[in-house]
Design a protein around this motif. Structure first.
Motif, PDB file in Angstrom:
ATOM      1  N   UNK A  25      42.490  22.261  47.600  1.00  0.00           N
ATOM      2  CA  UNK A  25      42.639  23.525  48.346  1.00  0.00           C
ATOM      3  C   UNK A  25      41.350  24.309  48.131  1.00  0.00           C
ATOM      4  N   UNK A  26      40.587  24.538  49.195  1.00  0.00           N
ATOM      5  CA  UNK A  26      39.293  25.202  49.040  1.00  0.00           C
ATOM      6  C   UNK A  26      39.380  26.615  49.610  1.00  0.00           C
ATOM      7  N   UNK A  27      38.749  27.552  48.907  1.00  0.00           N
ATOM      8  CA  UNK A  27      38.663  28.878  49.529  1.00  0.00           C
ATOM      9  C   UNK A  27      37.377  29.565  49.080  1.00  0.00           C
ATOM     10  N   UNK A  28      36.842  30.366  50.013  1.00  0.00           N
ATOM     11  CA  UNK A  28      35.648  31.135  49.714  1.00  0.00           C
ATOM     12  C   UNK A  28      36.098  32.423  49.035  1.00  0.00           C
ATOM     13  N   UNK A  29      35.430  32.781  47.911  1.00  0.00           N
ATOM     14  CA  UNK A  29      35.843  34.001  47.199  1.00  0.00           C
ATOM     15  C   UNK A  29      35.532  35.241  48.035  1.00  0.00           C
ATOM     16  N   UNK A  30      36.481  36.167  48.057  1.00  0.00           N
ATOM     17  CA  UNK A  30      36.271  37.474  48.693  1.00  0.00           C
ATOM     18  C   UNK A  30      36.543  38.527  47.634  1.00  0.00           C
ATOM     19  N   UNK A  31      35.879  39.675  47.683  1.00  0.00           N
ATOM     20  CA  UNK A  31      36.145  40.721  46.690  1.00  0.00           C
ATOM     21  C   UNK A  31      37.648  40.995  46.606  1.00  0.00           C
ATOM     22  N   UNK A  32      38.139  41.078  45.363  1.00  0.00           N
ATOM     23  CA  UNK A  32      39.562  41.333  45.159  1.00  0.00           C
ATOM     24  C   UNK A  32      40.379  40.072  44.942  1.00  0.00           C
ATOM     25  N   UNK A  33      39.817  38.903  45.199  1.00  0.00           N
ATOM     26  CA  UNK A  33      40.541  37.639  45.015  1.00  0.00           C
ATOM     27  C   UNK A  33      40.591  37.306  43.521  1.00  0.00           C
ATOM     28  N   UNK A  34      41.802  37.422  42.931  1.00  0.00           N
ATOM     29  CA  UNK A  34      41.956  37.067  41.511  1.00  0.00           C
ATOM     30  C   UNK A  34      42.962  35.922  41.356  1.00  0.00           C
ATOM     31  N   UNK A  35      43.326  35.287  42.465  1.00  0.00           N
ATOM     32  CA  UNK A  35      44.302  34.193  42.407  1.00  0.00           C
ATOM     33  C   UNK A  35      43.722  33.032  41.601  1.00  0.00           C
ATOM     34  N   UNK A  36      44.585  32.221  40.957  1.00  0.00           N
ATOM     35  CA  UNK A  36      44.084  31.153  40.091  1.00  0.00           C
ATOM     36  C   UNK A  36      43.280  30.095  40.842  1.00  0.00           C
ATOM     37  N   UNK A  37      42.359  29.461  40.081  1.00  0.00           N
ATOM     38  CA  UNK A  37      41.589  28.322  40.618  1.00  0.00           C
ATOM     39  C   UNK A  37      41.285  27.398  39.450  1.00  0.00           C
ATOM     40  N   UNK A  38      41.114  26.102  39.750  1.00  0.00           N
ATOM     41  CA  UNK A  38      40.807  25.127  38.694  1.00  0.00           C
ATOM     42  C   UNK A  38      39.302  24.968  38.504  1.00  0.00           C
ATOM     43  N   UNK A  39      38.583  25.028  39.628  1.00  0.00           N
ATOM     44  CA  UNK A  39      37.131  24.841  39.575  1.00  0.00           C
ATOM     45  C   UNK A  39      36.466  25.920  40.430  1.00  0.00           C
ATOM     46  N   UNK A  40      35.234  26.273  40.044  1.00  0.00           N
ATOM     47  CA  UNK A  40      34.436  27.180  40.879  1.00  0.00           C
ATOM     48  C   UNK A  40      33.115  26.490  41.179  1.00  0.00           C
ATOM     49  N   UNK A  41      32.628  26.687  42.403  1.00  0.00           N
ATOM     50  CA  UNK A  41      31.334  26.143  42.819  1.00  0.00           C
ATOM     51  C   UNK A  41      30.524  27.336  43.305  1.00  0.00           C
ATOM     52  N   UNK A  42      29.401  27.619  42.608  1.00  0.00           N
ATOM     53  CA  UNK A  42      28.758  28.921  42.835  1.00  0.00           C
ATOM     54  C   UNK A  42      27.240  28.827  42.834  1.00  0.00           C
ATOM     55  N   UNK A  70      24.608  32.041  41.980  1.00  0.00           N
ATOM     56  CA  UNK A  70      24.405  33.456  41.693  1.00  0.00           C
ATOM     57  C   UNK A  70      25.617  34.310  42.086  1.00  0.00           C
ATOM     58  N   UNK A  71      26.776  34.048  41.494  1.00  0.00           N
ATOM     59  CA  UNK A  71      27.979  34.804  41.873  1.00  0.00           C
ATOM     60  C   UNK A  71      27.977  36.202  41.261  1.00  0.00           C
ATOM     61  N   UNK A  72      28.743  37.121  41.836  1.00  0.00           N
ATOM     62  CA  UNK A  72      28.914  38.432  41.192  1.00  0.00           C
ATOM     63  C   UNK A  72      29.865  38.300  39.997  1.00  0.00           C
ATOM     64  N   UNK A  73      29.709  39.210  39.036  1.00  0.00           N
ATOM     65  CA  UNK A  73      30.516  39.167  37.814  1.00  0.00           C
ATOM     66  C   UNK A  73      32.019  39.156  38.115  1.00  0.00           C
ATOM     67  N   UNK A  74      32.451  39.955  39.121  1.00  0.00           N
ATOM     68  CA  UNK A  74      33.896  40.096  39.409  1.00  0.00           C
ATOM     69  C   UNK A  74      34.522  38.766  39.793  1.00  0.00           C
ATOM     70  N   UNK A  75      33.707  37.845  40.318  1.00  0.00           N
ATOM     71  CA  UNK A  75      34.308  36.573  40.740  1.00  0.00           C
ATOM     72  C   UNK A  75      34.809  35.777  39.534  1.00  0.00           C
ATOM     73  N   UNK A  76      34.079  35.874  38.410  1.00  0.00           N
ATOM     74  CA  UNK A  76      34.359  34.982  37.278  1.00  0.00           C
ATOM     75  C   UNK A  76      35.158  35.634  36.161  1.00  0.00           C
ATOM     76  N   UNK A  77      34.945  36.941  35.956  1.00  0.00           N
ATOM     77  CA  UNK A  77      35.532  37.605  34.793  1.00  0.00           C
ATOM     78  C   UNK A  77      37.056  37.431  34.782  1.00  0.00           C
ATOM     79  N   UNK A  78      37.577  37.012  33.617  1.00  0.00           N
ATOM     80  CA  UNK A  78      39.029  36.915  33.436  1.00  0.00           C
ATOM     81  C   UNK A  78      39.676  35.700  34.065  1.00  0.00           C
ATOM     82  N   UNK A  79      38.912  34.757  34.551  1.00  0.00           N
ATOM     83  CA  UNK A  79      39.494  33.575  35.214  1.00  0.00           C
ATOM     84  C   UNK A  79      39.829  32.501  34.173  1.00  0.00           C
TER      85      UNK A  79
END
Ligand code: NAP
Ligand code: GLV
Length: 313
Positions: free
Chosen positions: A27-44, A46-55
Motif C-alpha cells: 500500500x503506497x501513499x505520498x506523505x501529506x502534512x498531518x498524515x500520522x497514520x502507521x507505515x512500515x517503510x518510508x522512502x524519502x 530530504x523529508x520535513x521533520x514532521x513526516x518522521x517524528x514519532x513514527x
C-alpha cells in the motif's frame, strides 16, 4: 505492507508508479502534512521533520541518495526525530558510480591536458602550445574509498597517472596506493596534484578542505569537490587560488544550494561550477534496489547500506 513516500520532485508520480509495479502487494501513499497514520517503510529525500517524528512502527527509512547528512542533521537539530527502531538505509551506487567516474575523470583529464588554460588562450585568440603536465607526477588523491570513491580511483588509474586513496579503515584496491586514518592523512596529501573529495559529510569530515590541507599538496594543485559543500572552507579556497598554492577547482556542491547569485565563486575565473549534478539519483536503478531490500527485510533478512548513526555514514 504500508510504504510512505516523500519525494519533492516534479516526477513524484513516476516514482510511485514504478514502486507500485515493483511492489504490487504494497500500500503506497505520498506523505501529506498531518498524515500520522502507521507505515512500515518510508522512502524519502530530504523529508520535513514532521513526516518522521514519532513514527514508531517504521522498520526502515530509505534515503534516495548516497549521502545521509541531511537526515542526520534533522536528528542532530532535534534528538528523537529519527524513529528509534527504524534502520536508515542509503542508496549504494544505483548508477551513481559510473556518473561520478565520468565527471571526475573529465575534470582530471581537463587539468592534465590543460584544456582549461587552452580555453583561456582561445578567449584571447592566442595560438600557444603549453608544456604538458608530466603524467607520472600528476598524482591524484581520492578522499573516500567507498562505493563511489573506489570506482572513481580505479577509473583514474586506467589513464596511467599515480592514484592514491584515503579512507577511515584500511582498504586494498588494485593499482591504488591506499592510506587510512588520521595518522596517515598528511602522507596521503603529500605532493598530490589533484585532490578529489568523495567523503561523506560527518562531524569528522566537515571543513576538511582547508588551508592546512591545501598547503600539503603540490604547488599549483587542483581541487575537485563532488561530495558536500560543508567539506570546503570557502575563504581558504579563494586564498589558495590567489596565492597560487591551488591552480584551479571544480566544484559540484556548495554550502548553500543553489549557489547564491552574488557568491564570489561565480566571479572566480579558475573555479568551474556545476549544479550538484555529478551523480544523479536514477529512478529505475533506485526503485529496483529499494524494492529488493524491502522484500529482504520483510522476509527477515539483513541488507547492506545501513547507516551507522554513530559514525555518521
Ligand atoms: P560510502 O560508500 O559510505 O564511502 C565513504 C568513504 O569515506 C569510505 O571509504 C569511508 O571509509 C570514508 N570515510 C568516512 N569518514 C571518514 C573519515 N573520517 N576519515 C577518512 N575516511 C572516511 O559513500 P559513497 O556512496 O561513496 O558516497 C560518498 C559521498 O558522496 C556521499 O556521502 C555524498 O555526500 C557524496 N555524493 C555526492 C553526489 C553528487 O551528485 N555530488 C552524489 C552521490 C554522493 P571506510 O571505507 O573506512 O568506511
Ligand atoms: C547526492 O548528493 C547523494 O548523496 O546521492
Amino acid at each position: 505492507m504500508k510504504i510512505l513516500f516523500y519525494i519533492p520532485q516534479a516526477d513524484a508520480a513516476a516514482w510511485l508508479h514504478d514502486f507500485a509495479r515493483a511492489l504490487p502487494e504494497a500500500e503506497l501513499r505520498e506523505w501529506q502534512p498531518g498524515d500520522t497514520a502507521p507505515a512500515d517503510f518510508a522512502v524519502v529525500w530530504r523529508p520535513p521533520r514532521e513526516m518522521l517524528a514519532g513514527r514508531d512502527t517504521l522498520r526502515a527509512i530509505f534515503n534516495l541518495g548516497a549521502g545521509v547528512d541531511a537526515m542526520l542533521a534533522l536528528e542532530h537539530e532535534q534528538l528523537g526525530t529519527l524513529p528509534r527502531n527504524a534502520q536508515l538505509i542509503r542508496l549504494e551506487d544505483t548508477g551513481m558510480a559510473p556518473q561520478m567516474a565520468e565527471y571526475v575523470t573529465h575534470a582530471v583529464l581537463r587539468y592534465l591536458r590543460r584544456f582549461d588554460e587552452y580555453q583561456m588562450l582561445q578567449n584571447e585568440r592566442r595560438w600557444e602550445v603549453l608544456d604538458p603536465h608530466p603524467r607520472e607526477t600528476f598524482t591524484v588523491g581520492v578522499l573516500g574509498l567507498g562505493v563511489l570513491g573506489a570506482q572513481v580511483a580505479q577509473a583514474l588509474a586506467a589513464f596511467g597517472m599515480p592514484v592514491r586513496g584515503y579512507s577511515r579503515s584500511a582498504r586494498q584496491i588494485d593499482g591504488i596506493v591506499t592510506f587510512a586514518g588520521e595518522a596517515q592523512f598528511d602522507a596521503f596529501l603529500d605532493g598530490v596534484k589533484v585532490l578529489v573529495n568523495l567523503l561523506p559529510h560527518t562531524p569528522d569530515t566537515g571543513d576538511v578542505l582547508n588551508a592546512r590541507t591545501f598547503s600539503k599538496l603540490a604547488r599549483g594543485a587542483y581541487l575537485i569537490n563532488v561530495a558536500r559543500g560543508g567539506h570546503l572552507v570557502e575563504a581558504d579556497l579563494l586564498d589558495a587560488l590567489a596565492s597560487g598554492q591551488l591552480a584551479a577547482a571544480t566544484l559540484d556542491v556548495f554550502r548553500e544550494e543553489p549557489l547564491p547569485a552574488d557568491h564570489p565563486f561565480w566571479q572566480a575565473p579558475r573555479i568551474t561550477i556545476t549544479p550538484h549534478m555529478s551523480a544523479l539519483t536514477l529512478r529505475e536503478e533506485s526503485v529496483e534496489q529499494v524494492a529488493r531490500k524491502i522484500n529482504a527485510l520483510t522476509r527477515g533478512d539483513t541488507v547492506s547500506g545501513v547507516v551507522n548513526l554513530e559514525r555518521g555514514y
